[in-house]
Design a protein around this motif. Sequence first.
Motif, short mmCIF file in Angstrom:
data_model
loop_
_atom_site.label_atom_id
_atom_site.label_comp_id
_atom_site.label_asym_id
_atom_site.label_seq_id
_atom_site.Cartn_x
_atom_site.Cartn_y
_atom_site.Cartn_z
N GLY A 101 0.78 -1.22 0.00
CA GLY A 101 0.00 0.00 0.00
C GLY A 101 0.82 1.28 0.00
N ASP A 102 2.15 1.16 0.14
CA ASP A 102 3.01 2.35 0.12
C ASP A 102 3.02 2.98 -1.27
OD1 ASP A 102 3.69 2.23 2.75
OD2 ASP A 102 5.71 1.43 2.46
N ARG A 103 3.28 4.28 -1.29
CA ARG A 103 3.46 5.01 -2.54
C ARG A 103 4.93 5.43 -2.60
NH1 ARG A 103 1.37 7.69 -6.75
NH2 ARG A 103 1.91 9.88 -7.14
N ALA A 104 5.60 5.13 -3.72
CA ALA A 104 7.05 5.33 -3.79
C ALA A 104 7.44 6.17 -5.00
CB ALA A 104 7.76 3.98 -3.86
N LEU A 105 8.54 6.91 -4.84
CA LEU A 105 9.11 7.75 -5.89
C LEU A 105 10.51 7.26 -6.23
CD1 LEU A 105 9.15 10.34 -7.69
CD2 LEU A 105 10.06 11.55 -5.69
N ASP A 106 10.78 7.11 -7.52
CA ASP A 106 12.10 6.73 -8.01
C ASP A 106 12.75 7.97 -8.61
OD1 ASP A 106 14.35 5.60 -9.09
OD2 ASP A 106 13.30 4.23 -10.45
N VAL B 118 7.09 -1.26 -9.39
CA VAL B 118 5.79 -1.55 -9.99
C VAL B 118 5.38 -2.99 -9.70
CG1 VAL B 118 4.58 -1.85 -12.19
CG2 VAL B 118 5.96 0.21 -11.78
N MET B 119 6.32 -3.92 -9.76
CA MET B 119 6.01 -5.32 -9.47
C MET B 119 5.51 -5.49 -8.04
SD MET B 119 9.26 -7.24 -11.31
CE MET B 119 8.89 -8.77 -10.45
N ARG B 120 6.04 -4.71 -7.13
CA ARG B 120 5.69 -4.87 -5.72
C ARG B 120 4.48 -4.04 -5.29
NH1 ARG B 120 11.05 -5.90 -2.10
NH2 ARG B 120 12.36 -6.88 -3.68
N LEU B 121 4.36 -2.84 -5.85
CA LEU B 121 3.34 -1.91 -5.38
C LEU B 121 2.20 -1.68 -6.36
CD1 LEU B 121 5.68 0.85 -3.86
CD2 LEU B 121 4.62 -1.08 -2.67
N GLY B 122 2.43 -1.96 -7.64
CA GLY B 122 1.45 -1.65 -8.67
C GLY B 122 1.73 -0.29 -9.29
N SER C 153 0.84 3.14 -7.69
CA SER C 153 1.51 3.56 -6.45
C SER C 153 2.96 3.98 -6.68
CB SER C 153 1.47 2.42 -5.43
OG SER C 153 0.14 2.12 -5.07
N VAL C 154 3.36 4.12 -7.94
CA VAL C 154 4.76 4.43 -8.27
C VAL C 154 4.84 5.68 -9.13
CG1 VAL C 154 6.87 3.60 -9.39
CG2 VAL C 154 5.39 2.00 -8.14
N ALA C 155 5.78 6.55 -8.80
CA ALA C 155 6.10 7.71 -9.62
C ALA C 155 7.61 7.72 -9.86
CB ALA C 155 5.67 9.00 -8.93
N ALA C 156 8.03 8.36 -10.95
CA ALA C 156 9.45 8.38 -11.29
C ALA C 156 9.81 9.69 -11.98
CB ALA C 156 9.79 7.20 -12.19
N ASP D 233 5.41 7.65 0.58
CA ASP D 233 5.84 6.91 1.77
C ASP D 233 7.34 6.62 1.73
OD1 ASP D 233 3.13 6.27 3.05
OD2 ASP D 233 2.85 5.53 1.00
N ALA D 234 7.90 6.60 0.53
CA ALA D 234 9.32 6.32 0.37
C ALA D 234 9.84 6.97 -0.92
CB ALA D 234 9.58 4.82 0.33
N ALA D 235 11.08 7.43 -0.86
CA ALA D 235 11.74 7.99 -2.05
C ALA D 235 13.09 7.31 -2.21
CB ALA D 235 11.91 9.50 -1.91
N PHE D 236 13.40 6.92 -3.44
CA PHE D 236 14.61 6.17 -3.73
C PHE D 236 15.49 6.91 -4.74
CE2 PHE D 236 11.49 3.06 -2.44
CZ PHE D 236 12.20 2.16 -1.66
N ALA D 237 16.79 6.68 -4.64
CA ALA D 237 17.74 7.17 -5.64
C ALA D 237 18.80 6.09 -5.84
CB ALA D 237 18.38 8.48 -5.19
N GLN D 238 18.69 5.35 -6.91
CA GLN D 238 19.63 4.26 -7.18
C GLN D 238 20.70 4.71 -8.16
OE1 GLN D 238 18.64 -0.07 -7.53
NE2 GLN D 238 18.95 0.28 -9.71
N LEU D 239 21.96 4.71 -7.70
CA LEU D 239 23.11 5.10 -8.52
C LEU D 239 22.94 6.52 -9.05
CD1 LEU D 239 23.61 1.76 -10.52
CD2 LEU D 239 24.62 2.44 -8.32
N VAL D 240 22.45 7.41 -8.19
CA VAL D 240 22.11 8.78 -8.59
C VAL D 240 22.79 9.84 -7.73
CG1 VAL D 240 20.21 10.46 -8.79
CG2 VAL D 240 19.90 8.12 -9.58
#
Length: 252
Positions: free
Chosen positions: A34-39, A52-56, A59-62, A98-105
Amino acid sequence: MSFDVPAEAYDRFMGVHSRQLAPQLIDFARLAAGDRALDVGCGPGALTTELVMRLGAGSVAAVDPSESFVVAVRERHPGIDVRCASADELPYDKGVFDAAFAQLVVHFMTDPVAGLREMARVTRTEGVVSACVWDHAGERTPLAFFWRAVNELGLDARDESGLPGAREGHLRELFDASGLRDVRGTVLESRARYSSFDEWWEPFGYGVGPAGALVQKLDATKRAQLRARCLGLVPPAPFEIVSFAWAARGVV
């Protein structure tokens, strides 16, 4: 830093590694159903795909500053919110994720602390900000043999060992400086097998990142010298490249 290259070029250059890091980084952040996440700095979407596989998709923005990557992620994941933007000016209201990620950024952010603060701004109170960067200073990355060859040849180029977060403990220091609390760190690992030297070498010619930009600007003679030096450093084929990335998570 914007990567003005086709999405397929990045996929060939770094995709095999970033796809392995994505599930590890998400697990480390402890997302809940149910979390909403930002990439942030999504590139062609390695981390976005896992989210997307985990949250749908809903629930994902990028976001990414490279238009070619934004277009690619929109095509690969219809229905998610993908925008062309940089980490220091995210086009979202305060506390919407609910969470924000930065991979190799983080190591490519103009101001990493400001970028992490902006990620925290769009994340709710008690939400999580998480990021990872390659251990360039420890020479434990997919690019380690390349930069060692560059340095041994004395080419006029700066390697990536001095980039933000690239040495042990520095990513956590950046998280602390950004105001995030309960900051914790870990190490992520990727493994890639190559059947030939050319399979490893060819993507460096695609112009991706600092390494690719260097290869493209070299004349034919220096490029051949660099290739030969890399060939002398890389293990005999087939070989495996084991790489490590520093990861950190902090609570808003």
